[in-house]
Design an enzyme around this catalytic site. Structure first.
Site, PDB file in Angstrom:
ATOM      1  N   GLY A 157      13.143 -21.882 -23.134  1.00 25.33           N
ATOM      2  CA  GLY A 157      14.193 -22.136 -22.118  1.00 25.33           C
ATOM      3  C   GLY A 157      12.991 -22.476 -20.921  1.00 25.33           C
ATOM      4  O   GLY A 157      11.551 -22.651 -20.113  1.00 25.33           O
ATOM      5  N   HIS A 184       8.416 -16.856 -23.299  1.00 23.67           N
ATOM      6  CA  HIS A 184       8.189 -17.894 -22.749  1.00 23.67           C
ATOM      7  C   HIS A 184       7.442 -18.112 -21.117  1.00 23.67           C
ATOM      8  O   HIS A 184       8.579 -17.985 -20.508  1.00 23.67           O
ATOM      9  CB  HIS A 184       9.063 -19.275 -23.255  1.00 23.67           C
ATOM     10  CG  HIS A 184       8.457 -19.832 -24.899  1.00 23.67           C
ATOM     11  ND1 HIS A 184       8.560 -18.693 -26.163  1.00 23.67           N
ATOM     12  CD2 HIS A 184       7.802 -20.688 -25.935  1.00 23.67           C
ATOM     13  CE1 HIS A 184       8.637 -19.347 -27.010  1.00 23.67           C
ATOM     14  NE2 HIS A 184       7.547 -20.775 -26.968  1.00 23.67           N
ATOM     15  N   GLU A 187       2.952 -21.955 -19.583  1.00 26.82           N
ATOM     16  CA  GLU A 187       2.888 -23.005 -20.398  1.00 26.82           C
ATOM     17  C   GLU A 187       2.615 -23.965 -18.913  1.00 26.82           C
ATOM     18  O   GLU A 187       1.905 -24.818 -18.429  1.00 26.82           O
ATOM     19  CB  GLU A 187       3.320 -24.033 -20.892  1.00 26.82           C
ATOM     20  CG  GLU A 187       2.824 -24.852 -21.929  1.00 26.82           C
ATOM     21  CD  GLU A 187       3.336 -25.493 -23.130  1.00 26.82           C
ATOM     22  OE1 GLU A 187       2.290 -25.776 -23.749  1.00 26.82           O
ATOM     23  OE2 GLU A 187       4.553 -24.702 -22.937  1.00 26.82           O
TER      24      GLU A 187
END
Length: 299
Positions: A157, A184, A187
């Site tokens: 998310g 995550h 990025e």
């Protein structure tokens, strides 16, 4: 230089992939009957990707059979690329497609693993989206971890640090049940956030993590702890997280001693298998053939 056929011929892992979006667009288009304009294409970050999901893919997936079909297509395309280990997330919210019948979902996943075990080691990750109903997540997370069908947990998310303490309990549960812990980050977020996520959740691995390349001390932190970053170069380029493949920081991360896994992320959207990603990175001079072999050795 080794050609694409060489990389296709080599057994490999895909360490970062989402099982419902990891098939070729051509295969998805035939199954769904849906044409996505000018696709696959570069996108303006995750917002545009989510717009495409909302318009073209989510409405087509309504039933448990739809979910299973997507999973099967993704596995078939991984096998076609000679992927022998696939660490792949199954979003916790798919239990709704199974009418909240956990045994039904677990049975499908178990059967997929058994059916394909001679060709591929499927390591299912319990995918936890930060933006979904937290009470619903709390209801289903522990029974799913307890089932032993899932090998890993993956939190994804918005890559923001605010509020992530609310998810610490999930990683404590993952430790209790022996699941590998992933999240995550990095990025689109910075190096500091990568270290903060690792420390907050006691992560074993980072999904993406390329933001760490902007701070040598964070790279050293990851290297010292041997925290593998499961990097997805095609995703990073297609979403604009990096300007070009030639400028991708994967080489800097490897040279700093950070363990690197390679992922397709969402093959449907980014259009590059791991064989193609390795070939492209060597062809453009980003990686040496020796670097590529090191990535191929990851299982």
């Amino acid at each position: 230089m080794k050609d694409l056929d060489y990389y296709k011929s080599q057994p490999k892992a895909d360490t970062h992939t989402h099982l419902n979006l990891s098939m070729r667009y051509k295969r998805y288009k035939k199954w769904s009957g849906i044409t996505i304009p000018n696709f696959p294409r570069k996108m303006k970050g995750l917002d545009e990707m989510h717009e495409i999901i909302a318009e073209y893919t989510r409405p087509r997936c309504k039933t448990a059979q739809d979910v299973l079909d997507l999973f099967i297509m993704s596995i078939e395309d991984a096998i076609e690329d000679n992927v022998v280990v696939m660490e792949t997330s199954v979003d916790i919210m798919f239990i709704r497609h199974y009418q909240e019948d956990l045994d039904f979902l677990l049975s499908d996943l178990t059967n997929l693993k058994k059916k394909n075990k001679k060709k591929i080691d499927l390591q299912f990750e319990l995918g936890i989206p930060k933006t979904q109903d937290r009470n619903f997540i709390a209801k289903w997370a522990e029974p799913m971890m307890q089932s032993k069908v899932f090998s890993n947990i993956d939190l994804y998310g918005p890559e923001v640090s605010e509020g992530i303490e609310d998810f610490v309990y999930l990683f404590k549960l993952a430790e209790k049940y022996g699941l590998k812990k992933k999240a995550h980050v990095g990025e689109f977020s910075d190096a500091e956030s990568v270290q903060y996520f690792v420390e907050t959740f006691n992560l074993d691995e980072v999904q993406h993590g390329i933001g760490a390349a902007n701070d040598d001390s964070v790279l050293q932190f990851l290297a010292d702890r041997q925290i593998r970053c499961n990097v997805c170069p095609a995703s990073n380029v297609m979403l604009g997280a990096v300007k070009s493949l030639e400028t991708h920081p994967i080489k800097k991360m490897m040279d700093a001693g950070v363990p690197i896994g390679l992922g397709t992320d969402d093959l449907l959207f980014f259009g590059k298998t791991n064989s193609e990603q390795l070939f492209d990175m060597v062809s453009c001079g980003l990686l040496t053939e020796s670097d590529a072999e090191k990535i191929l050795s990851v299982r």
